[in-house]
Design a protein around this motif. Structure first.
Motif: not given
Length: 311
Positions: A66-67, A83-85, A94-96, A104-109
């Motif tokens: 995913n991106v 957004v994660e797609i 997603s977040y508006h 910035s955006i980061q997905k954690t463990a």
């Protein structure tokens, strides 16, 4: 005779350097005025294999393929967003945004999402997959210029948060309540009165405790020790003036550093890779008129990078 000998030695040295630095290609997600994945990129070549229709601030290719993107203001995200797609652009999360920008955006463990909002009340948010707020605190940065408040914020392995604040000329580490735990001053001798040249854009906490920082208009990338002193840096003069607004930075598993030049013009070097001893071993140019805000290298010579990208 001396001239012939010099030419032969030049050829030998060039061949030796080529052997030391074999051909490199990188596959990467490009974010900026245009958003796309380009594979096997080197020089001015590469294969564009995926595109997203909106401008972006930064992004990641996740282990799931995913991106994850921080999206610039557009019709779909009037105040920016994230957004994660999937590869076919099905929205997973997603977040508006609610203020001026999401930068910035980061997905954690743990599967949570860390983002920063710029505006009258700059803040860091950590949200779960359902959108519930897990952490929220105000950022200790100036409020006069929302666009220049913060960029690549990251949650660290110890549960604290690292945020580069551009017009504050500082990288600040916070705990989950927003308490300031540490501050790196990114100004340097010789900077102008207003310190425009030392805006920190990307801040990466390394395994040894040092922090690698991209310093935009100063056209340098510096590694700061925990006491705030420069442990290593590369300046424009050391890389033949390839840096032109050093925004995005990534430390590769090899120890080499990817640096992007946001203000590079079409046909000029957009991204390059430099070794610890400041040898340029890879460059990528583009005829595209849109600047590269940040890039996420996810494979080298066709092999996926190990671990989470340091960027």
């Amino acid at each position: 005779m001396h001239l012939i000998f010099a030419i032969l030695m030049s050829i030998v040295l060039s061949s030796a350097m080529a052997a030391d630095h074999p051909a490199i290609t990188h596959s990467m997600l490009i974010t900026g005025g245009k958003t796309y994945v380009i594979e096997d990129a080197s020089g001015s070549t590469g294969n564009v294999t995926w595109r997203y229709p909106h401008a972006t601030r930064e992004g990641w290719v996740l282990p799931s393929s995913n991106v994850l993107l921080a999206v610039s203001k557009c019709g779909a995200f009037p105040k920016g967003g994230a957004v994660e797609i999937t590869c076919d652009q099905t929205v997973v999360w997603s977040y508006h945004g609610t203020q001026d920008e999401v930068n910035s955006i980061q997905k954690t463990a743990d599967g949570t999402y860390v983002l920063t909002e710029a505006g009258a009340n700059p803040r860091l948010l950590e949200l779960d997959a359902s959108g519930k707020t897990v952490v929220e605190f105000p950022l200790a940065c100036q409020k006069g210029n929302a666009h220049m408040q913060t960029r690549m914020a990251r949650k660290l392995a110890d549960g604290t948060y690292l945020c580069p604040h551009l017009l504050d000329f500082a990288v600040i580490q916070y705990d989950r309540t927003g308490k300031v735990l540490g501050r790196i001053d990114t100004t340097s001798p010789g900077d102008s009165e207003h310190q425009e040249h030392t805006w920190p854009f990307t801040a990466i906490r390394l395994a040894d405790g040092n922090t690698l920082v991209g310093l935009t208009h100063s056209n340098r990338v510096a590694e700061f020790s925990p006491d705030g002193k420069i442990a290593w840096q590369v300046t424009n003069a050391e890389v033949n003036n390839l840096m032109n607004d050093a925004c995005g930075v990534q430390r590769l598993p090899s120890g080499n550093t990817i640096i992007n030049s946001y203000a590079a013009k079409p046909g000029e070097t957009r991204l390059f890779e430099v070794t610890r001893d400041k040898q340029v071993v890879w460059q990528w140019t583009s005829s595209d008129g849109e600047g590269v805000h940040h890039a996420c290298v996810f494979a080298t010579n066709g092999k996926p990078l190990a671990g989470t990208p340091l960027r």
